[in-house]
Design a protein around this motif. Structure first.
Motif, short mmCIF file in Angstrom:
data_model
loop_
_atom_site.label_atom_id
_atom_site.label_comp_id
_atom_site.label_asym_id
_atom_site.label_seq_id
_atom_site.Cartn_x
_atom_site.Cartn_y
_atom_site.Cartn_z
N HIS A 129 21.62 -41.88 -9.89
CA HIS A 129 21.69 -42.48 -11.23
C HIS A 129 20.26 -42.73 -11.65
CE1 HIS A 129 25.62 -43.15 -9.53
NE2 HIS A 129 26.10 -43.58 -10.67
N LYS A 130 19.70 -41.84 -12.46
CA LYS A 130 18.26 -41.89 -12.73
C LYS A 130 17.87 -42.92 -13.78
CE LYS A 130 16.25 -37.82 -10.94
NZ LYS A 130 17.17 -36.74 -10.61
N ARG A 131 18.79 -43.17 -14.74
CA ARG A 131 18.41 -44.07 -15.84
C ARG A 131 18.46 -45.52 -15.41
NH1 ARG A 131 18.05 -42.02 -20.93
NH2 ARG A 131 18.18 -39.76 -20.90
N THR A 183 14.08 -43.48 -13.96
CA THR A 183 13.46 -44.21 -12.84
C THR A 183 13.46 -43.27 -11.64
OG1 THR A 183 15.57 -44.93 -11.93
CG2 THR A 183 14.63 -46.32 -13.66
N GLY A 184 12.99 -43.78 -10.51
CA GLY A 184 13.08 -42.99 -9.27
C GLY A 184 14.53 -42.84 -8.84
N GLY A 185 15.40 -43.70 -9.33
CA GLY A 185 16.82 -43.68 -8.93
C GLY A 185 17.31 -45.11 -8.75
N ILE A 217 15.04 -28.91 1.86
CA ILE A 217 14.86 -28.52 0.44
C ILE A 217 15.88 -29.32 -0.36
CG2 ILE A 217 14.76 -26.69 -1.29
CD1 ILE A 217 14.49 -24.67 0.93
N TYR A 218 15.37 -30.03 -1.33
CA TYR A 218 16.20 -30.84 -2.22
C TYR A 218 16.38 -30.04 -3.49
CZ TYR A 218 16.54 -34.90 -5.56
OH TYR A 218 16.85 -35.80 -6.54
N PHE A 219 17.63 -29.67 -3.77
CA PHE A 219 17.95 -28.93 -4.99
C PHE A 219 18.49 -29.93 -6.01
CE2 PHE A 219 17.76 -24.61 -3.25
CZ PHE A 219 17.91 -24.83 -1.89
N TYR A 236 13.05 -28.47 -7.68
CA TYR A 236 13.09 -28.49 -6.22
C TYR A 236 12.21 -29.64 -5.77
CZ TYR A 236 14.28 -23.41 -5.93
OH TYR A 236 14.85 -22.17 -6.00
N ASN A 237 12.62 -30.30 -4.68
CA ASN A 237 11.70 -31.21 -4.01
C ASN A 237 11.60 -30.78 -2.56
OD1 ASN A 237 11.12 -33.01 -6.23
ND2 ASN A 237 13.17 -33.81 -5.99
N CYS A 238 10.47 -31.13 -1.95
CA CYS A 238 10.25 -30.68 -0.57
C CYS A 238 10.53 -31.79 0.43
CB CYS A 238 8.81 -30.18 -0.43
SG CYS A 238 7.58 -31.45 -0.76
N ARG A 239 11.34 -32.76 0.02
CA ARG A 239 11.58 -33.99 0.79
C ARG A 239 13.00 -34.47 0.50
NH1 ARG A 239 12.04 -37.18 -3.49
NH2 ARG A 239 11.04 -36.37 -5.36
N PHE A 240 13.44 -35.49 1.22
CA PHE A 240 14.73 -36.10 0.91
C PHE A 240 14.60 -36.91 -0.38
CE2 PHE A 240 15.01 -35.79 5.58
CZ PHE A 240 16.24 -35.18 5.72
N GLY A 241 15.69 -37.01 -1.14
CA GLY A 241 15.69 -37.85 -2.33
C GLY A 241 15.80 -39.31 -1.95
N ASP A 242 15.32 -40.14 -2.83
CA ASP A 242 15.42 -41.59 -2.65
C ASP A 242 16.03 -42.10 -3.95
OD1 ASP A 242 14.82 -44.32 -2.70
OD2 ASP A 242 13.02 -44.06 -1.47
N PRO A 243 17.20 -42.63 -4.01
CA PRO A 243 18.01 -43.23 -2.95
C PRO A 243 19.10 -42.34 -2.34
CG PRO A 243 18.93 -43.86 -5.05
CD PRO A 243 17.80 -42.93 -5.34
N GLU A 244 19.09 -41.03 -2.57
CA GLU A 244 20.15 -40.22 -1.95
C GLU A 244 20.08 -40.31 -0.42
OE1 GLU A 244 18.08 -39.17 -4.37
OE2 GLU A 244 18.93 -37.52 -5.53
N CYS A 245 18.86 -40.34 0.11
CA CYS A 245 18.71 -40.36 1.57
C CYS A 245 19.35 -41.63 2.17
CB CYS A 245 17.21 -40.31 1.91
SG CYS A 245 16.89 -40.04 3.64
N1 GLY Z 1 16.26 -39.59 -6.47
C1 GLY Z 1 15.35 -38.68 -7.05
C2 GLY Z 1 14.17 -38.34 -6.23
O1 GLY Z 1 14.05 -38.76 -5.10
O2 GLY Z 1 13.33 -37.62 -6.73
#
Ligand code: GLY
Ligand code: AMP
Length: 443
Positions: free
Chosen positions: A228-230, A240-242, A283-285, A299-308
């Motif tokens: 939830h980014k907003r 936001t970052g999440g 790989i974060y899609f 793409y991100n090269c790391r885990f998402g935050d707060p998905e992780c």
């Molecule tokens: N939750 C989004 C990010 O880590 O970029």
């Protein structure tokens, strides 16, 4: 996941693990890794105050840019596996450096991290591999941007090419706003990260996050997630970052996930191979499910935050083995994660003012928490001289719960959040609204 005897042997040597990073993501990785019986210690550089509450964890004060000291320390601590959390050290080639020093590292080298640290490079990569994504224009000057903005039939999204802590994306409402966004980037709002601007066709649809653990050739998927980014409820307010997440994302049916694998994930890994990029990491899609099919937003090269933080409690104790196999290039691709049919949800508590200016240093009070299948992962906290837990960031902490369904998950998370307090605490009350059956009745 079943482990054969050969890999169990390799794995029993995994006693000392190092995690680089200081957020909720790294604390959740540490928490999942320490569950593995073979692990003696999980070190974090630098970690945060919350790291100290996690079993087997210890923080280390050392500057990762001081390479000589770093290598000496890691050899002294007999580190068996290094997990690099954030994008900046990956983009700076820390994984390459540590691999050359013979450490096992989970995290791509500088070449693979380019998927995240150059949006224009990633767009060209997708174009070459025929991976569905929004149309784009790479521009090197404001003049060039102006021409495209004026002639474009679409609403456009404006992005700084390089890393910008998640703040480099603008979604303007008019051509004038679009032009102003490009101007602010070229005027140095993000330093060198804004030397190039990417203009993108604005596409629409729900977003989902898919994570592939890769060993260079093979991959396995983690449970999917929805962020939830907003900042505000009803998905309003600034990005936001999440602010919270849930996993798995029921929006992705088996069929739609198969389509994503065929059209996006496998072509991405093939294209990396074609370019001789030996990608050992996650790989974060970041995907958008549009009416014309799934498309890659980033793409991100790391885990998402707060998905992780949301996904880690669904991992069994063999998660560590997956990371090691990726680092060694010996995944089979057939490993299975047993999540005991639980689902997980996470709510982030932030400081007042985030994602803009905010104050830090407020004491955090934590009352009586129902800790069954519930974790608190600190994102931005510190300890006072007297050992009192203080706020120390925009995103302060996440509360993560697991249960049989999302109503149970979020009931527990919000009940527990009532027990957590600090001056200016803010959180969205509608995290998981898409999957909470009781949500519409309650609201
Ligand atoms: N939750 C989004 C990010 O880590 O970029
Ligand atoms: P990014 O940092 O690239 O993930 O972008 C942040 C957010 O901006 C995404 O999660 C989307 O909500 C939105 N966004 C980025 N690119 C596009 C696009 N081409 N069309 C629509 N929304 C976008």
């Amino acid at each position: 996941m079943s482990i054969n005897s050969k890999s169990s042997k390799t794995i029993s040597r995994l006693k000392n693990i190092l995690i680089i990073g200081n957020g909720g993501r790294e604390n959740s990785l540490a928490w999942a890794i320490q569950k593995n019986e073979s692990v003696r210690k999980v070190y974090l550089i630098p970690g945060n105050a919350g790291s100290e509450r996690i079993k087997k964890c210890e923080r280390i004060k050392i500057d990762i840019n001081n390479k000589t000291e770093l290598v000496k320390k890691l050899a002294f601590l007999k580190i068996d596996l290094i997990v690099i959390g954030p994008e900046i050290p990956l983009a700076n080639g820390l994984a390459d450096f540590l691999r050359k020093k013979d450490f096992k590292v989970f995290g791509p080298g500088k070449d693979g991290a380019k998927l995240e640290y150059s949006k224009s490079w990633a767009k060209e990569f997708m174009q070459n591999a025929n991976i569905p994504t929004a149309n784009f224009w790479k521009v090197n000057s404001l003049e060039e941007a102006k021409k495209i903005i004026h002639s474009s039939p679409f609403p456009l999204v404006v992005k700084a090419d390089g890393l910008a802590s998640g703040k480099g994306v603008f979604i303007p409402h008019s051509k004038d706003e679009c032009f102003k966004a490009a101007e602010s980037i070229f005027n140095g709002k993000f330093g060198n990260s804004g030397n190039v601007v990417v203009l993108e066709e604005k596409i629409q649809g729900p977003e989902v996050s898919v994570f592939a653990l890769c060993d260079g050739q093979r991959y396995i998927l983690l449970p999917t997630a929805q962020d939830h980014k907003r900042l505000n409820e009803k998905d309003k307010g600034p990005n936001t970052g999440g602010m919270g997440a849930y996993s798995p994302a029921p929006l992705l049916t088996e069929d739609s996930l198969n389509r994503i694998i065929k059209e996006i994930i496998e072509p991405t890994i093939n294209e990396l191979n074609k370019r001789n990029i030996d990608y050992k990491g996650v790989i974060y899609f970041g995907l958008m499910l549009t009416t014309s099919g799934p498309k890659v937003i980033e793409y991100n090269c790391r885990f998402g935050d707060p998905e992780c933080q949301t996904i880690m409690p669904l991992m069994d104790q063999d998660f560590l083995f997956l990371l090691e196999k990726c680092s060694m290039g010996n995944l089979t691709g057939q490993e299975k994660i047993d999540r005991h049919d639980k689902v997980s949800g996470c709510v982030i508590a932030t400081s007042k003012g985030y994602p803009n200016e905010y104050k830090i240093g407020f004491p955090i009070k934590i009352g009586k928490i129902d800790s069954t299948d519930c974790q608190i992962f600190d994102s931005g906290t510190s300890l006072s001289k007297n050992g009192e837990l203080l706020t120390d960031g925009g995103r302060v902490l996440s509360i993560v719960c697991q249960d049989k369904d999302f109503d149970m998950v979020f009931n527990k998370a919000y009940k527990n959040l009532k027990e957590i307090n600090f001056d200016g605490i803010y959180f969205r009350k509608d995290i998981g609204h898409q999957v909470r059956k009781n949500f519409s009745k309650e609201n």
